[in-house]
Write an enzyme that holds these catalytic residues in place. Structure first.
Site, short mmCIF file in Angstrom:
data_model
loop_
_atom_site.label_atom_id
_atom_site.label_comp_id
_atom_site.label_asym_id
_atom_site.label_seq_id
_atom_site.Cartn_x
_atom_site.Cartn_y
_atom_site.Cartn_z
N LEU A 104 -4.08 4.07 7.21
CA LEU A 104 -2.62 4.08 7.33
C LEU A 104 -2.02 3.17 6.28
O LEU A 104 -2.44 2.02 6.18
CB LEU A 104 -2.19 3.63 8.74
CG LEU A 104 -2.52 4.60 9.88
CD1 LEU A 104 -2.24 3.94 11.23
CD2 LEU A 104 -1.76 5.90 9.74
N HIS A 128 0.82 -1.23 0.00
CA HIS A 128 0.00 0.00 0.00
C HIS A 128 0.85 1.27 0.00
O HIS A 128 0.75 2.09 0.91
CB HIS A 128 -1.02 -0.01 1.15
CG HIS A 128 -0.49 -0.44 2.49
ND1 HIS A 128 0.56 0.17 3.11
CD2 HIS A 128 -0.89 -1.42 3.33
CE1 HIS A 128 0.79 -0.41 4.27
NE2 HIS A 128 -0.07 -1.39 4.43
N HIS A 182 -13.85 -2.39 10.27
CA HIS A 182 -14.03 -2.10 11.70
C HIS A 182 -15.52 -1.94 11.95
O HIS A 182 -16.25 -1.44 11.08
CB HIS A 182 -13.32 -0.80 12.10
CG HIS A 182 -11.83 -0.84 11.95
ND1 HIS A 182 -11.02 -1.59 12.77
CD2 HIS A 182 -11.01 -0.22 11.07
CE1 HIS A 182 -9.75 -1.44 12.40
NE2 HIS A 182 -9.72 -0.61 11.39
N ALA A 212 -7.98 3.18 12.09
CA ALA A 212 -7.53 3.45 10.72
C ALA A 212 -7.92 2.30 9.81
O ALA A 212 -7.86 1.14 10.20
CB ALA A 212 -6.01 3.62 10.71
N ASP A 253 -6.06 -3.81 0.59
CA ASP A 253 -5.82 -3.28 1.93
C ASP A 253 -7.13 -2.94 2.64
O ASP A 253 -7.31 -1.85 3.17
CB ASP A 253 -4.92 -2.03 1.87
CG ASP A 253 -4.46 -1.60 3.25
OD1 ASP A 253 -4.17 -2.49 4.07
OD2 ASP A 253 -4.41 -0.39 3.52
#
Length: 232
Positions: A169, A126, A201, A213, A197
């Site tokens: 992030l 990433h 959450h 993040a 990526d």
């Protein structure tokens, strides 16, 4: 997960939930990785590499590496056995500006790694800056690029107020970084490939006074990439 035995058990748990795919498994770079597992790594086709998280640099990195020199013996075996190192490339040095963590990591830590282990296959995960694109090409490394880093920049985090769902992030960078990433992705160069990526959450952890993040983009990743290629 620092042993092949643990990885195979995790693979089994995944397949019990959904048997349609073939999970690709990694180990977590740690001082306690059994060296025998590294020598036997290639016997297991589902094992594709070892993830390097600088300690406390991102989600679930609390057991990561504080000083890369502490695992030089592991990198040495990885290099000799052609095991890829998959890197979250952000500096954990105190007082480094969050927007410069990737740049500092490239200049200091990653340069140390490739200087000491020139034949180690390194994949930067990433990437988020023009500096990373240039570094990968200069040293003939590999890198993944996320959909969100190609269509968003740091202005989007604050557009019409704070947008917590766009906090990830490495953090989103400048407009010119976004363009450099997009151009790398559509260049056809073998050094760059897709990394979604996705970081799911629960809403309460994302929309809180200390939000997590991560951008969960799995449901739309392929559509976004298709649109980028179509537009270019």
């Amino acid at each position: 997960i620092i042993s092949i035995k643990q990885a195979l058990e995790y693979e089994k748990q995944i397949l019990e939930l959904d048997s349609r795919g073939k999970p690709l498994m990694t180990l977590y770079l740690n001082n306690d990785i059994p060296l025998d597992d590294l020598y036997n790594f290639k016997k297991y086709p589902q094992m594709i590499g070892i993830k390097y998280y600088p300690k406390s640099a991102t989600t679930n990195s609390q057991d990561g590496i504080s000083h890369i020199q502490n695992v030089f013996h592991i990198l040495d075996v990885m290099e000799k056995n052609e095991i890829p190192l998959l890197v979250h490339g952000e500096s954990i040095r105190t007082h480094v500006d969050i927007f410069h963590r990737e740049k500092i990591f490239l200049k200091e830590e990653l340069t140390t790694i490739i200087k000491n282990f020139p034949k180690l296959k390194v994949i930067l995960e990433h990437i988020s800056t023009k500096e990373a694109v240039d570094f990968v090409l200069e040293h003939n490394l590999y890198a993944t690029i996320t959909p969100h880093h190609m269509i968003l920049d740091r202005n989007d985090i604050f557009k019409n107020g704070i947008n917590p769902h766009l906090y990830c992030l490495p953090i989103l960078k400048k407009m010119e970084d976004k363009e450099a990433l997009k151009n790398a992705a559509i260049s056809g160069k073998k050094n760059f490939f897709l990394g979604t990526d996705s970081a799911p959450h629960i809403e309460a952890n994302k929309l809180s006074c200390c939000g997590c993040a991560g951008i969960f983009n799995s449901p739309v990743a392929i559509e976004i990439i298709t649109e980028i290629f179509e537009e270019n």
